[in-house]
Enzyme design. Structure first.
Site, PDB file in Angstrom:
ATOM      1  N   GLU A   1      83.947  72.189  46.184  1.00  0.00           N
ATOM      2  CA  GLU A   1      82.538  71.996  46.533  1.00  0.00           C
ATOM      3  C   GLU A   1      82.238  72.420  47.960  1.00  0.00           C
ATOM      4  O   GLU A   1      81.116  72.293  48.428  1.00  0.00           O
ATOM      5  CB  GLU A   1      82.049  70.572  46.230  1.00  0.00           C
ATOM      6  CG  GLU A   1      83.028  69.447  46.380  1.00  0.00           C
ATOM      7  CD  GLU A   1      82.477  68.101  45.884  1.00  0.00           C
ATOM      8  OE1 GLU A   1      81.462  68.048  45.189  1.00  0.00           O
ATOM      9  OE2 GLU A   1      83.082  67.089  46.244  1.00  0.00           O
TER      10      GLU A   1
ATOM     11  N   HIS B   1      65.100  55.161  37.467  1.00  0.00           N
ATOM     12  CA  HIS B   1      65.161  54.378  36.233  1.00  0.00           C
ATOM     13  C   HIS B   1      64.370  55.011  35.115  1.00  0.00           C
ATOM     14  O   HIS B   1      64.737  54.934  33.950  1.00  0.00           O
ATOM     15  CB  HIS B   1      64.663  52.954  36.480  1.00  0.00           C
ATOM     16  CG  HIS B   1      65.755  52.082  36.980  1.00  0.00           C
ATOM     17  ND1 HIS B   1      66.957  51.980  36.334  1.00  0.00           N
ATOM     18  CD2 HIS B   1      65.847  51.317  38.073  1.00  0.00           C
ATOM     19  CE1 HIS B   1      67.744  51.173  37.002  1.00  0.00           C
ATOM     20  NE2 HIS B   1      67.092  50.763  38.070  1.00  0.00           N
TER      21      HIS B   1
ATOM     22  N   CYS C   1      81.737  70.528  36.942  1.00  0.00           N
ATOM     23  CA  CYS C   1      81.183  69.209  36.641  1.00  0.00           C
ATOM     24  C   CYS C   1      79.893  68.939  37.392  1.00  0.00           C
ATOM     25  O   CYS C   1      79.365  67.840  37.361  1.00  0.00           O
ATOM     26  CB  CYS C   1      82.205  68.112  36.926  1.00  0.00           C
ATOM     27  SG  CYS C   1      82.663  68.010  38.667  1.00  0.00           S
TER      28      CYS C   1
HETATM   29  C1  PEP Z   1      78.859  68.004  42.725  1.00  0.00           C
HETATM   30  O1  PEP Z   1      78.780  67.969  43.943  1.00  0.00           O
HETATM   31  O2  PEP Z   1      78.500  68.979  42.026  1.00  0.00           O
HETATM   32  C2  PEP Z   1      79.377  66.854  41.989  1.00  0.00           C
HETATM   33  C3  PEP Z   1      79.627  66.916  40.704  1.00  0.00           C
HETATM   34  O3  PEP Z   1      79.559  65.711  42.681  1.00  0.00           O
HETATM   35  P1  PEP Z   1      78.358  64.747  43.158  1.00  0.00           P
HETATM   36  O4  PEP Z   1      77.088  65.268  42.561  1.00  0.00           O
HETATM   37  O5  PEP Z   1      78.730  63.402  42.689  1.00  0.00           O
HETATM   38  O6  PEP Z   1      78.434  64.902  44.635  1.00  0.00           O
HETATM   39 MG    MG Z   2      79.869  66.479  45.022  1.00  0.00          MG
END
Ligand code: PEP
Ligand code: MG
Length: 584
Positions: free
Chosen positions: A438, A210, A509
Site C-alpha cells: 500500500e 450506518h 483487498c
Molecule cells: C487499503 O488500504 O486498501 C486497505 C484494504 O486497507 P484499509 O482500507 O483498511 O486501510
Molecule cells: Mg490500508
C-alpha cells in the site's frame, strides 16, 4: 454539460451524471452504497429537535434536575435496546452499542457538572453531547461516522426532557417509501424492513455510515452523500439507483418501467453466476470477503465468499481504552477460522493510526500528517509487545483449525520491515506471512520484498492515497482518490508480476477489487485473488464469469495505455462487453 464524479461507493464505481434528463427534471447524485433500484414517494425525515435555549437555568434544585436528566437518558437507552431486541440481527448490536453510548459515565458526569453550575437539563445535555461530538468528528474516519448516532441520542433525550415528539420514521406507511434524510441514525432504521422502504437517500454519510451498513444488510438500495436531497418535496415520486448513485425526481413512468426491467434482468444475471470465482474460460480467481469481525461472517457466507481476504482486526478494538487480552483475541480469531474450514483466512495485524486510531496504541505526539506517520506496522516498532501478543493469539487460534491461516502486516515500506515482520510471525509459529502493498516504495521494489514473505495483498485504498498524494480523509482531493489512475495500475502490475515471478500469490483487498470492471483489469494484470465487502461478491463473480482471461488482459493493457483514470476506465470497459448485462 454539468458533470460530477463521486468515488468510494460500495462497488467502488465512479459515477458520472449529467444535469437534466429527458423528462427535464434535474437528477440528484450521490454515492451508491447498496445496489439495486428503488422507487416510491419520498418520505423526508424532518422534525429536528430545536437547540435548547443557551441561557436556560433550572430552578435551583440541582439534585432533582440531575435526576430528571439521568431518568431521561435511561429511558432513551432502554428504548433503543427494546427496538434492537424487536428488530434482531445486526440492528440489535448497533442499537445495543448506541444504548451503551447513551449510558457512558463520562457523558453523565459532564451533564451533571453543568447542572451543578445551574444549567437546565436540556441545555446541559446539548452542551455535554456537543463536546463529545466534536471529539468524534475531529477523529475522522469510522469514529466521525458515529456522530450521527450521538446526535440521535442527544435529540431523543432532549425530546423526553422537553416533551417534544420523538424524532424518527413513522412505522405505519401505506406503501413502500424512499426514506430521505440528512443522515440516518440506527434508531431510525432498525424497525424498517424491505417491505416498507424502497430505498434510502441521505445527504451525509459515507460508505461506512450506518445508513450504508444497514441498507446493505437489509438489501435495500441506498445512496449517501446526495447533496440537496432534503429539499425534495415530501411525496415526490423518486427513482433511486443504489449502484450508480443516481436519484431521479418524478420520473416518467416509462423510465420507471425501464429501470425495473433492467433491475430484474441484472438480478437474473447475478444469480446465474454461482460457485468459486473464475473467468469465463475457467481461470480460477478466489473471491474472498473483507470483514471487521465475526459479526460480518453471516453476510460473507451468504454471498458465497470462499474465505476471508482481509480481516481488519483493529475493528474489534476501536472503542477500547486498554489492549484486548490474548484470550479475547484468540476467541475472535478462532470464530472466523472455524467459519471457513475449507477456505483461507488472511488476518491483518492491527492497522492503528491515521483513519483508524486506537486509544490503546497512541502515537507519541500529535502528528502533522497522521497518514504519513506512525501507523500500521510502524506502530508495532514502537509497541513490539502488542505485536507479540497479537501474533501469539493468532497462532493459538490457528492451532487445530483446518482453514489456511495467513497473516499480513499493513503499511510496509521497506524490505527490512517485511523481513522483521516475517521473522516475528515465524517466531510466533505462524508459517504463512505476507505484507500489504500500500506504499509506492513497496510496489516499486516488490521483487525485493517478495523474497522476504510468502504473499502480497494490495491495499489499493492506501496505495492510491500515497501514489496520488491525496489524503483519504480530505474530501477536497477525493477526485484524485481513484484506483483507475494508470499510475496506480502500474504499481499494482509491478507487485503482481514480482509475486508471480517468485511463484507466490498477490491478492487485492482494497475497494478496487469490489469494482466489477476494475476487478477484471486486476485479474488481467496477474492478481491471483480478490477480496471485498461481501455485498460486492455477486457482482464481481458475475463480471468475471462473463469474460475470458484474454479479455481481462486486453482490458488491463488498454487501461494502462491511457493517461487518466477516466480514460483508463473507458478503455477497459470497451474490452469488457459482458458488463452491459449487469447494467454497469
Ligand atoms: C487499503 O488500504 O486498501 C486497505 C484494504 O486497507 P484499509 O482500507 O483498511 O486501510
Ligand atoms: Mg490500508
Amino acid at each position: 454539460m454539468d458533470e460530477r464524479e463521486t468515488t468510494g461507493t460500495a462497488t467502488a464505481m465512479i459515477v458520472k451524471t449529467t444535469a437534466g434528463d429527458e423528462t427535464g427534471t434535474r437528477p440528484l447524485a450521490g454515492t451508491g452504497v447498496s445496489p439495486g433500484t428503488g422507487y416510491g414517494p419520498a418520505h423526508v425525515l424532518v422534525g429536528e429537535i430545536p437547540e435548547p435555549d443557551k441561557e436556560a437555568r433550572h430552578d435551583g434544585d440541582a439534585a432533582a434536575e440531575r435526576d430528571r436528566a439521568e431518568r431521561a437518558v435511561e429511558q432513551v437507552a432502554a428504548d433503543l435496546e427494546a427496538r434492537g431486541a424487536r428488530a434482531g440481527g445486526e440492528a440489535r448490536e448497533v442499537l445495543g452499542a448506541q444504548a451503551l453510548m447513551a449510558r457512558d459515565p463520562s457523558l453523565a458526569m459532564e451533564v451533571g457538572d453543568l447542572i451543578e453550575q445551574g444549567v437546565a437539563a436540556p441545555r446541559a445535555v446539548f452542551d455535554a453531547f456537543g463536546k463529545y461530538r466534536d471529539l468524534l468528528a475531529a477523529a475522522g474516519g469510522y469514529l466521525a461516522e458515529r456522530v450521527a448516532d450521538l446526535d440521535d441520542i442527544r435529540d431523543r433525550v432532549i425530546a423526553v426532557l422537553t416533551g417534544l415528539p420523538m424524532p424518527g420514521v413513522p412505522a405505519d406507511a401505506a406503501e413502500p417509501f424512499v426514506l430521505v434524510a440528512k443522515d440516518l441514525a440506527p434508531a431510525d432504521t432498525a424497525l424498517l424492513s424491505k417491505d416498507v422502504v424502497a430505498a434510502f437517500v441521505t445527504e451525509q454519510g459515507g460508505p461506512t455510515s450506518h445508513t450504508a451498513i444497514l441498507a446493505r444488510s437489509m438489501g435495500v438500495p441506498a445512496v449517501v452523500g446526495c447533496a440537496g436531497a432534503t429539499a425534495i418535496a415530501p411525496g415526490t415520486p423518486v427513482l433511486v439507483d443504489g449502484a450508480s448513485g443516481q436519484v431521479l425526481l418524478a420520473p416518467d413512468p416509462a423510465r420507471v418501467a425501464e429501470a425495473r426491467a433492467a433491475d430484474e434482468a441484472r438480478r437474473a444475471v447475478l444469480s446465474a453466476a454461482t460457485g468459486p470465482g473464475a473467468t469465463a474460460d475457467g481461470h480460477p480467481v478466489p473471491l474472498l470477503a473483507n470483514i471487521g469481525g465475526p459479526r460480518d461472517l453471516e453476510s460473507a457466507l451468504a454471498n458465497g465468499a470462499e474465505g476471508v481476504g482481509l480481516y481488519r482486526t483493529e475493528f474489534l478494538f476501536l472503542d477500547r481504552e486498554t489492549a484486548p487480552s490474548g484470550d479475547e483475541q484468540e476467541e475472535a480469531y478462532r470464530a472466523v477460522f472455524e467459519a471457513f474450514p475449507q477456505g483461507r483466512v488472511v488476518v491483518r495485524t492491527l492497522d492503528s493510526g491515521a483513519d483508524k486510531p486506537l486509544a490503546f496504541l497512541p502515537p507519541p505526539e500529535e502528528e502533522p500528517n497522521p497518514a504519513l506517520g506512525e501507523r500500521g506496522l510502524r506502530m508495532f516498532r514502537r509497541y513490539p509487545e502488542i505485536m507479540a501478543a497479537q501474533l501469539g493469539a493468532l497462532a493459538r487460534a490457528a492451532a487445530g483449525v483446518s482453514a489456511k491461516v495467513q497473516v499480513m502486516a499493513p503499511m510496509v515500506a521497506t524490505v527490512e520491515e517485511a523481513e522483521w515482520f516475517a521473522e516475528a510471525c515465524r517466531t510466533a509459529g505462524l508459517g504463512d506471512a505476507g505484507v500489504m502493498i500500500e506504499v509506492p516504495s513497496a510496489a516499486l521494489r516488490a521483487a525485493d520484498l517478495i523474497r522476504a514473505v510468502d504473499f502480497f495483498s494490495i491495499g489499493t485504498n492506501d496505495l492510491t492515497q500515497y501514489a496520488l498524494a491525496a489524503d483519504r480523509q480530505v474530501t477536497a482531493v477525493a477526485g484524485l482518490q481513484d484506483p483507475w489512475h494508470p499510475a496506480v495500475l502500474d504499481l499494482i502490475a509491478l507487485a503482481a508480476s514480482a509475486a508471480s515471478g517468485a511463484g507466490k500469490g498477490c491478492g487485492v483487498c482494497g475497494e478496487a477489487a469490489a469494482d466489477p470492471a476494475l476487478a477484471c483489469v486486476l485479474v488481467g494484470m496477474g492478481v491471483t485473488s480478490l477480496s471485498m465487502g461481501a455485498p460486492a461478491l455477486p457482482w464481481v463473480r458475475a463480471a468475471l464469469s462473463r469474460h475470458t482471461l484474454a479479455q481481462c488482459r486486453a482490458a488491463a493493457v488498454a487501461a494502462r495505455s491511457a493517461t487518466s483514470a477516466q480514460a483508463a476506465k473507458s478503455a477497459a470497459r470497451a474490452e469488457l462487453p459482458g458488463l452491459g448485462a449487469l447494467a454497469l
